[in-house]
Design a protein around this motif. Structure first.
Motif, PDB file in Angstrom:
ATOM      1  N   LEU A 161      27.049  14.818 -27.741  1.00 35.45           N
ATOM      2  CA  LEU A 161      26.551  13.911 -28.770  1.00 35.45           C
ATOM      3  C   LEU A 161      25.092  14.177 -29.105  1.00 35.45           C
ATOM      4  CD1 LEU A 161      28.164  10.522 -27.675  1.00 35.45           C
ATOM      5  CD2 LEU A 161      28.959  12.132 -29.401  1.00 35.45           C
ATOM      6  N   LEU A 162      24.270  14.396 -28.094  1.00 36.51           N
ATOM      7  CA  LEU A 162      22.861  14.663 -28.347  1.00 36.51           C
ATOM      8  C   LEU A 162      22.223  15.318 -27.136  1.00 36.51           C
ATOM      9  CD1 LEU A 162      20.967  12.349 -26.708  1.00 36.51           C
ATOM     10  CD2 LEU A 162      21.947  10.891 -28.467  1.00 36.51           C
ATOM     11  N   GLU A 163      21.147  16.030 -27.387  1.00 35.11           N
ATOM     12  CA  GLU A 163      20.306  16.560 -26.328  1.00 35.11           C
ATOM     13  C   GLU A 163      19.036  15.735 -26.293  1.00 35.11           C
ATOM     14  OE1 GLU A 163      19.795  20.695 -25.666  1.00 35.11           O
ATOM     15  OE2 GLU A 163      21.570  21.231 -26.835  1.00 35.11           O
ATOM     16  N   ASP A 164      18.713  15.232 -25.146  1.00 30.55           N
ATOM     17  CA  ASP A 164      17.603  14.309 -24.976  1.00 30.55           C
ATOM     18  C   ASP A 164      16.560  14.945 -24.061  1.00 30.55           C
ATOM     19  OD1 ASP A 164      16.232  11.959 -25.348  1.00 30.55           O
ATOM     20  OD2 ASP A 164      17.919  10.680 -24.794  1.00 30.55           O
ATOM     21  N   GLU A 165      15.327  14.504 -24.173  1.00 26.20           N
ATOM     22  CA  GLU A 165      14.265  15.001 -23.307  1.00 26.20           C
ATOM     23  C   GLU A 165      13.917  13.949 -22.268  1.00 26.20           C
ATOM     24  OE1 GLU A 165       9.565  16.450 -23.491  1.00 26.20           O
ATOM     25  OE2 GLU A 165      10.642  15.910 -25.323  1.00 26.20           O
ATOM     26  N   LEU A 166      13.875  14.350 -21.013  1.00 27.50           N
ATOM     27  CA  LEU A 166      13.442  13.435 -19.964  1.00 27.50           C
ATOM     28  C   LEU A 166      11.926  13.475 -19.860  1.00 27.50           C
ATOM     29  CD1 LEU A 166      15.857  13.563 -16.913  1.00 27.50           C
ATOM     30  CD2 LEU A 166      15.705  11.917 -18.759  1.00 27.50           C
ATOM     31  N   VAL A 167      11.307  12.297 -19.881  1.00 28.13           N
ATOM     32  CA  VAL A 167       9.854  12.202 -19.843  1.00 28.13           C
ATOM     33  C   VAL A 167       9.428  11.246 -18.737  1.00 28.13           C
ATOM     34  CG1 VAL A 167       9.622  12.709 -22.301  1.00 28.13           C
ATOM     35  CG2 VAL A 167       9.839  10.325 -21.537  1.00 28.13           C
ATOM     36  N   VAL A 168       8.163  11.285 -18.400  1.00 30.78           N
ATOM     37  CA  VAL A 168       7.584  10.327 -17.463  1.00 30.78           C
ATOM     38  C   VAL A 168       6.976   9.196 -18.278  1.00 30.78           C
ATOM     39  CG1 VAL A 168       5.865   9.949 -15.656  1.00 30.78           C
ATOM     40  CG2 VAL A 168       7.084  12.132 -15.782  1.00 30.78           C
ATOM     41  N   HIS A 195      16.047   4.851 -10.116  1.00 24.04           N
ATOM     42  CA  HIS A 195      17.227   4.262 -10.749  1.00 24.04           C
ATOM     43  C   HIS A 195      18.319   4.052  -9.705  1.00 24.04           C
ATOM     44  CE1 HIS A 195      15.893   4.889 -15.018  1.00 24.04           C
ATOM     45  NE2 HIS A 195      15.060   5.700 -14.371  1.00 24.04           N
ATOM     46  N   ALA A 196      19.360   3.302 -10.069  1.00 24.37           N
ATOM     47  CA  ALA A 196      20.365   2.838  -9.107  1.00 24.37           C
ATOM     48  C   ALA A 196      21.230   3.973  -8.567  1.00 24.37           C
ATOM     49  CB  ALA A 196      21.248   1.777  -9.753  1.00 24.37           C
ATOM     50  N   GLU A 197      21.800   3.743  -7.396  1.00 25.73           N
ATOM     51  CA  GLU A 197      22.720   4.676  -6.758  1.00 25.73           C
ATOM     52  C   GLU A 197      23.911   4.953  -7.681  1.00 25.73           C
ATOM     53  OE1 GLU A 197      23.998   7.330  -4.152  1.00 25.73           O
ATOM     54  OE2 GLU A 197      22.254   6.086  -3.682  1.00 25.73           O
ATOM     55  N   GLY A 198      24.278   6.223  -7.789  1.00 26.57           N
ATOM     56  CA  GLY A 198      25.417   6.600  -8.624  1.00 26.57           C
ATOM     57  C   GLY A 198      25.061   6.882 -10.064  1.00 26.57           C
ATOM     58  N   SER A 199      23.790   6.658 -10.444  1.00 27.45           N
ATOM     59  CA  SER A 199      23.382   6.892 -11.822  1.00 27.45           C
ATOM     60  C   SER A 199      22.940   8.335 -12.015  1.00 27.45           C
ATOM     61  CB  SER A 199      22.236   5.953 -12.208  1.00 27.45           C
ATOM     62  OG  SER A 199      21.055   6.276 -11.489  1.00 27.45           O
ATOM     63  N   PHE A 200      23.046   8.795 -13.241  1.00 27.29           N
ATOM     64  CA  PHE A 200      22.590  10.141 -13.567  1.00 27.29           C
ATOM     65  C   PHE A 200      21.107  10.304 -13.273  1.00 27.29           C
ATOM     66  CE2 PHE A 200      20.276  12.620 -16.742  1.00 27.29           C
ATOM     67  CZ  PHE A 200      20.722  13.893 -16.440  1.00 27.29           C
ATOM     68  N   MET A 201      20.302   9.285 -13.621  1.00 27.23           N
ATOM     69  CA  MET A 201      18.863   9.379 -13.431  1.00 27.23           C
ATOM     70  C   MET A 201      18.497   9.497 -11.956  1.00 27.23           C
ATOM     71  SD  MET A 201      17.363   9.596 -16.307  1.00 27.23           S
ATOM     72  CE  MET A 201      15.761   9.512 -15.536  1.00 27.23           C
ATOM     73  N   PRO A 225      18.263  -0.001 -16.852  1.00 31.88           N
ATOM     74  CA  PRO A 225      17.243   0.756 -17.576  1.00 31.88           C
ATOM     75  C   PRO A 225      16.245  -0.134 -18.308  1.00 31.88           C
ATOM     76  CG  PRO A 225      19.389   1.749 -17.906  1.00 31.88           C
ATOM     77  CD  PRO A 225      19.627   0.433 -17.202  1.00 31.88           C
ATOM     78  N   GLU A 226      16.717  -1.235 -18.894  1.00 31.06           N
ATOM     79  CA  GLU A 226      15.794  -2.132 -19.591  1.00 31.06           C
ATOM     80  C   GLU A 226      14.786  -2.729 -18.621  1.00 31.06           C
ATOM     81  OE1 GLU A 226      15.436  -2.774 -22.904  1.00 31.06           O
ATOM     82  OE2 GLU A 226      16.826  -1.095 -23.098  1.00 31.06           O
ATOM     83  N   SER A 227      15.243  -3.089 -17.417  1.00 32.82           N
ATOM     84  CA  SER A 227      14.331  -3.638 -16.411  1.00 32.82           C
ATOM     85  C   SER A 227      13.337  -2.584 -15.930  1.00 32.82           C
ATOM     86  CB  SER A 227      15.121  -4.201 -15.225  1.00 32.82           C
ATOM     87  OG  SER A 227      15.910  -5.303 -15.625  1.00 32.82           O
ATOM     88  N   VAL A 228      13.786  -1.326 -15.858  1.00 30.59           N
ATOM     89  CA  VAL A 228      12.870  -0.248 -15.499  1.00 30.59           C
ATOM     90  C   VAL A 228      11.726  -0.190 -16.504  1.00 30.59           C
ATOM     91  CG1 VAL A 228      12.604   2.264 -15.337  1.00 30.59           C
ATOM     92  CG2 VAL A 228      14.581   1.150 -14.284  1.00 30.59           C
ATOM     93  N   PHE A 241      12.606   8.765 -17.796  1.00 31.00           N
ATOM     94  CA  PHE A 241      13.436   8.066 -18.774  1.00 31.00           C
ATOM     95  C   PHE A 241      13.731   9.009 -19.939  1.00 31.00           C
ATOM     96  CE2 PHE A 241      15.000   4.432 -21.135  1.00 31.00           C
ATOM     97  CZ  PHE A 241      15.328   3.530 -20.123  1.00 31.00           C
ATOM     98  N   PRO A 242      14.933   8.889 -20.562  1.00 25.95           N
ATOM     99  CA  PRO A 242      15.211   9.684 -21.766  1.00 25.95           C
ATOM    100  C   PRO A 242      14.300   9.251 -22.911  1.00 25.95           C
ATOM    101  CG  PRO A 242      17.241   8.839 -20.800  1.00 25.95           C
ATOM    102  CD  PRO A 242      16.113   8.126 -20.124  1.00 25.95           C
ATOM    103  N   LEU A 243      13.757  10.223 -23.617  1.00 22.01           N
ATOM    104  CA  LEU A 243      12.822   9.913 -24.694  1.00 22.01           C
ATOM    105  C   LEU A 243      13.450   9.042 -25.775  1.00 22.01           C
ATOM    106  CD1 LEU A 243      10.073  10.278 -25.998  1.00 22.01           C
ATOM    107  CD2 LEU A 243      10.840  12.490 -26.880  1.00 22.01           C
TER     108      LEU A 243
END
Length: 302
Positions: A161-168, A195-201, A225-228, A241-243
């Motif tokens: 669907l999309l390519e995303d950039e991971l950023v700090v 991020h939580a156990e089992g998550s991609f992040m 993710p919203e709480s992060v 986090f994904p940009l």
């Protein structure tokens, strides 16, 4: 074996109590017990055992369980395929999404689809990435949406669907605000939200730390993710986090970011997954087509 007996076995594994299974199936408790015994008689082996007030699967029951999950899931798919075959004016679509896709992109997509097809009901389940992939593999959801860098399981087709950039990400007042780039060592020196156990992040950041030879200062673990993002906005923490997921925060000035350093500084991919051999469903196919159209719009890009 009939589907009802297999469904009872699946629910026994889930609830561990006959009373709860009876409530789920809107049946009387003796009827559930009758079908359990009938299934054992058909197969000639004990499938259930009682322990301290709970009903558990025996080893034979556990061996049958994954087949029961797949068979009842396929039966539900078959019923739904017939029900929504001719008319998109009604029907139910079960969607599984990891916490990133489930909070960044799916709410907007689902809302737009329901606006276009007001008779459609969508059930969106948001779980960690690995859980969503397991639900999908077991036919418990029609479509799955998740970030991944792994090869798809056998029989699963993934549409990019999309390519995303991971950023700090960090708050405007954070020490990173005055920098133009980051090093692995700088990332390791600041409070990090995992991020939580089992998550991609979580899998990604752990791999990043190993490849970089650093130890992330994980002071907090959050499964939303919203709480992060909200916690990072407060000023002391950083996180990956994904940009595409921080567009509104960047516009509001509540978050800033820098490219992830080292081996983490690369794009990640988000997929829509489905079974390659799924029976044809107009509702599912229409939603897949709708998603591919919408995801290319400017407001859906990272």
């Amino acid at each position: 074996m009939n589907l009802l007996k297999l469904q009872i076995l699946v629910y026994i594994e889930k609830y561990k109590k006959v009373t709860d299974v009876a409530k789920e199936l809107d049946m009387k408790q003796p009827t559930v017990t009758f079908h359990m015994k009938s299934l054992e008689e058909e197969l000639g082996i004990a499938l259930f055992e009682s322990r301290r007030g709970r009903i558990l699967l025996t080893d034979a029951g556990k061996a049958l369980y994954p087949y029961a999950v797949k068979m009842t899931g396929l039966a539900a798919e078959a019923r739904k395929a017939v029900q929504d075959y001719a008319d998109l004016g009604k029907g139910i679509l079960h969607i599984g999404a990891d916490s990133l896709m489930g909070t960044i992109h799916l709410p907007k997509l689902v809302n737009r689809f329901c606006r276009q097809y007001p008779g459609i009901q969508i059930e969106l389940t948001v779980q960690p990435s690995r859980t969503v992939q397991e639900l999908h593999y077991n036919h418990e959801v029609d479509l799955a949406f998740y970030y991944s860098q792994d090869v798809a399981a056998a029989g699963i087709k993934e549409d990019l669907l999309l390519e995303d950039e991971l950023v700090v990400i960090f708050a405007p007042g954070h020490p990173f605000s005055s920098l133009k780039s980051l090093s692995d060592q700088l990332v390791a020196q600041h409070f990090f939200i995992q991020h939580a156990e089992g998550s991609f992040m979580r899998d990604f950041t752990r791999t990043y730390a190993i490849e970089s030879g650093i130890h992330l200062w994980e002071r907090m673990i959050i499964n939303s993710p919203e709480s992060v993002k909200h916690t990072v906005e407060d000023g002391d923490f950083i996180s990956f986090f994904p940009l595409s997921g921080i567009a509104s925060e960047l516009a509001a000035g509540s978050l800033q970011y820098l490219p992830a350093p080292g081996p983490a500084g690369k794009s990640v991919k988000a997929y829509m997954a489905y079974h390659a051999d799924q029976p044809y469903s107009p509702l599912r196919e229409q939603f897949k087509h709708f998603v591919k159209q919408q995801i290319t719009e400017q407001d859906m890009k990272p």
